[in-house]
Design a protein around this motif. Structure first.
Motif, short mmCIF file in Angstrom:
data_model
loop_
_atom_site.label_atom_id
_atom_site.label_comp_id
_atom_site.label_asym_id
_atom_site.label_seq_id
_atom_site.Cartn_x
_atom_site.Cartn_y
_atom_site.Cartn_z
N ILE A 194 7.12 -51.76 96.50
CA ILE A 194 6.26 -50.60 96.77
C ILE A 194 6.97 -49.62 97.71
CG2 ILE A 194 4.12 -49.86 97.90
CD1 ILE A 194 2.88 -52.49 96.72
N TYR A 195 7.56 -50.15 98.77
CA TYR A 195 8.24 -49.28 99.73
C TYR A 195 9.51 -48.67 99.15
CZ TYR A 195 5.03 -50.64 103.42
OH TYR A 195 3.90 -50.82 104.17
N ILE A 196 10.23 -49.42 98.34
CA ILE A 196 11.43 -48.87 97.70
C ILE A 196 11.03 -47.75 96.75
CG2 ILE A 196 13.27 -49.37 96.05
CD1 ILE A 196 13.53 -52.13 97.41
N LEU A 197 9.98 -47.95 95.98
CA LEU A 197 9.50 -46.91 95.08
C LEU A 197 9.09 -45.66 95.86
CD1 LEU A 197 8.73 -45.97 92.24
CD2 LEU A 197 6.51 -47.07 92.57
N GLU A 198 8.40 -45.85 96.95
CA GLU A 198 7.99 -44.71 97.79
C GLU A 198 9.22 -43.95 98.29
OE1 GLU A 198 5.66 -43.85 101.98
OE2 GLU A 198 5.33 -45.76 100.97
N SER A 199 10.22 -44.68 98.73
CA SER A 199 11.46 -44.07 99.21
C SER A 199 12.15 -43.28 98.09
CB SER A 199 12.40 -45.14 99.76
OG SER A 199 13.62 -44.58 100.15
N GLN A 200 12.22 -43.87 96.91
CA GLN A 200 12.85 -43.19 95.78
C GLN A 200 12.09 -41.93 95.39
OE1 GLN A 200 12.95 -46.41 92.95
NE2 GLN A 200 15.05 -46.96 93.49
N SER A 225 11.76 -36.64 109.21
CA SER A 225 12.82 -37.58 109.55
C SER A 225 12.24 -38.87 110.15
CB SER A 225 13.80 -36.94 110.53
OG SER A 225 14.80 -37.86 110.89
N ASP A 226 11.26 -38.71 111.03
CA ASP A 226 10.61 -39.88 111.62
C ASP A 226 9.95 -40.73 110.55
OD1 ASP A 226 11.39 -39.14 114.13
OD2 ASP A 226 9.44 -38.37 114.76
N GLY A 227 9.29 -40.08 109.59
CA GLY A 227 8.65 -40.81 108.49
C GLY A 227 9.66 -41.57 107.66
N GLU A 228 10.80 -40.95 107.42
CA GLU A 228 11.85 -41.61 106.66
C GLU A 228 12.41 -42.79 107.44
OE1 GLU A 228 14.65 -38.54 105.77
OE2 GLU A 228 13.21 -37.44 104.56
N ASP A 229 12.54 -42.62 108.75
CA ASP A 229 13.03 -43.71 109.58
C ASP A 229 12.07 -44.90 109.56
OD1 ASP A 229 15.28 -42.26 110.26
OD2 ASP A 229 14.49 -41.62 112.21
N LEU A 242 9.96 -45.63 107.15
CA LEU A 242 10.05 -46.21 105.81
C LEU A 242 11.31 -47.07 105.69
CD1 LEU A 242 8.79 -46.44 103.03
CD2 LEU A 242 9.94 -44.31 102.40
N ARG A 243 12.43 -46.55 106.17
CA ARG A 243 13.69 -47.30 106.13
C ARG A 243 13.57 -48.60 106.93
NH1 ARG A 243 16.97 -43.29 107.97
NH2 ARG A 243 16.64 -42.22 106.03
N TYR A 244 12.89 -48.52 108.10
CA TYR A 244 12.70 -49.72 108.92
C TYR A 244 11.86 -50.76 108.17
CZ TYR A 244 11.01 -52.83 112.52
OH TYR A 244 10.69 -53.95 113.23
N LYS A 245 10.78 -50.30 107.52
CA LYS A 245 9.92 -51.22 106.77
C LYS A 245 10.69 -51.90 105.65
CE LYS A 245 5.51 -48.89 107.58
NZ LYS A 245 4.41 -48.15 106.96
#
Length: 64
Positions: free
Chosen positions: A49-55, A8-12, A14-17
């Motif tokens: 890049i970050y959007i792709l990582e999130s997806q 969850s922290d990692g997702e947060d 990533l979402r912040y970035k």
């Protein structure tokens, strides 16, 4: 339990970035009045890049 919290922290983070880069991108487009100015393109590519990582992370979650 600890692993779930870490994910969850990692997702947060990533979402912040992603949110931060989106804001920077919007500001850069306004500043340069262009979608093709170098700094605008660089921010856009970083955001991609970050959007792709999130997806990819969301896709992996869906398969579990």
């Amino acid at each position: 339990m600890c692993l779930l919290h870490y994910a969850s922290d990692g997702e947060d983070v990533l979402r912040y970035k992603i949110d931060s880069l989106r804001s920077q991108l919007a500001n850069a487009v306004s500043e340069y009045n262009s979608f093709t100015a170098g700094p605008v393109v660089q921010l856009s590519q970083a955001l991609d890049i970050y959007i792709l990582e999130s997806q990819q992370k969301q896709s992996k979650k869906g398969r579990k």
